[in-house]
Scaffold this active site. Structure first.
Site, PDB file in Angstrom:
ATOM      1  N   PRO A 109       0.818  -1.212   0.000  1.00 35.98           N
ATOM      2  CG  PRO A 109      -0.929  -1.592   1.514  1.00 35.98           C
ATOM      3  CD  PRO A 109       0.377  -2.158   1.044  1.00 35.98           C
ATOM      4  CB  CYS A 110       1.380   3.761  -2.516  1.00 35.59           C
ATOM      5  SG  CYS A 110      -0.210   4.229  -3.260  1.00 35.59           S
ATOM      6  CD  GLN A 111      -3.481   3.444   0.140  1.00 27.55           C
ATOM      7  OE1 GLN A 111      -2.478   2.774   0.384  1.00 27.55           O
ATOM      8  NE2 GLN A 111      -4.575   2.915  -0.372  1.00 27.55           N
TER       9      GLN A 111
END
Length: 235
Positions: free
Chosen positions: A100-102
């Site tokens: 996940p890049c958030q």
């Protein structure tokens, strides 16, 4: 007595494909690229049920033997996965994924490791230590390179990831690439982090060169025409 001639001098034997395992598979974008590059993806691990349906359909559509594992990656023991796939340490050619890049995105809140999703980046270490793949490929937003650690230092998270992978014998390689330079009609910058065991140092030093800008523009024009204008583009 002269040597007997080979009864099948032109026989062709199939060359086995290199094998890979996918973490944080999502809807299968990286899986598709890895498969198109000639790998056999043994398993795709993803917890989102809708993404898993997409992965299963894609595997069926392309007649692939990929096992889609619908589970939270943190609940999977690497050794159990190895047993299910009949893998021994060191046999896997590629471990890849896009965590996940958030927590690292430049348009997000940039909470880094204070966001529990940011910690998932280090799950790849846990699997790499057990599987000992020849290569690891991680896709992330370029914000990871400058993400602040819990001490507030800029770039601390990326530096920690590099250090931890070096501890288990991997040589880091990374580069920020623009997807538009590879035929994708998006101005999307991504940090590609490829790592390999030290003994494979000599065959992991290059990044594919960008495709011609004209080709990327042509692909974009073609997609726009097909989707919105019901027409086609001829070179």
């Amino acid at each position: 007595m002269p040597n007997a001639p080979c009864p099948m001098p032109h026989a062709q034997f199939p060359i086995p494909k290199p094998i890979a395992v996918s973490l944080f598979s999502g809807a299968g974008g990286m899986d598709l690229g890895v498969a198109q590059a000639g790998f056999k993806v043994l398993a795709s691990i993803e917890k989102d049920p809708y993404c898993c349906e997409t992965l299963r359909f894609a595997a069926w559509l392309d007649n692939l033997e990929t096992e889609v594992i619908e589970a939270d990656v943190t609940n999977i023991e690497p050794q159990q996965l190895m047993n299910e796939l009949s893998l021994k340490a060191g046999e896997l050619d590629l471990l890849f994924g896009g965590p996940p890049c958030q927590p690292f995105s430049q348009i997000g809140q940039k909470k880094g490791l204070e966001d529990e999703r940011g910690l998932l980046l280090f799950q790849i270490l846990r699997f790499a230590e057990a599987l000992q793949p020849k290569f690891i490929s991680i896709e992330q937003v370029k914000g990871l390179l400058s993400a602040r650690g819990t001490n507030g230092d800029k770039g601390a998270i990326f530096n920690l990831l590099i250090a931890e992978l070096e501890k288990i014998g991997y040589v880091p390689r990374w580069q920020v690439v623009n997807a538009a330079n590879y035929g994708v009609p998006q101005l999307r910058g991504r940090s590609g982090t490829a790592r390999n065991l030290d003994q494979y140092r000599q065959i992991a030093n290059s990044v594919p060169p960008p495709v011609a800008k004209a080709l990327a523009v042509e692909i974009y024009r073609s997609l726009v025409c097909q989707k919105y204008l019901n027409c086609s583009v001829t070179p």
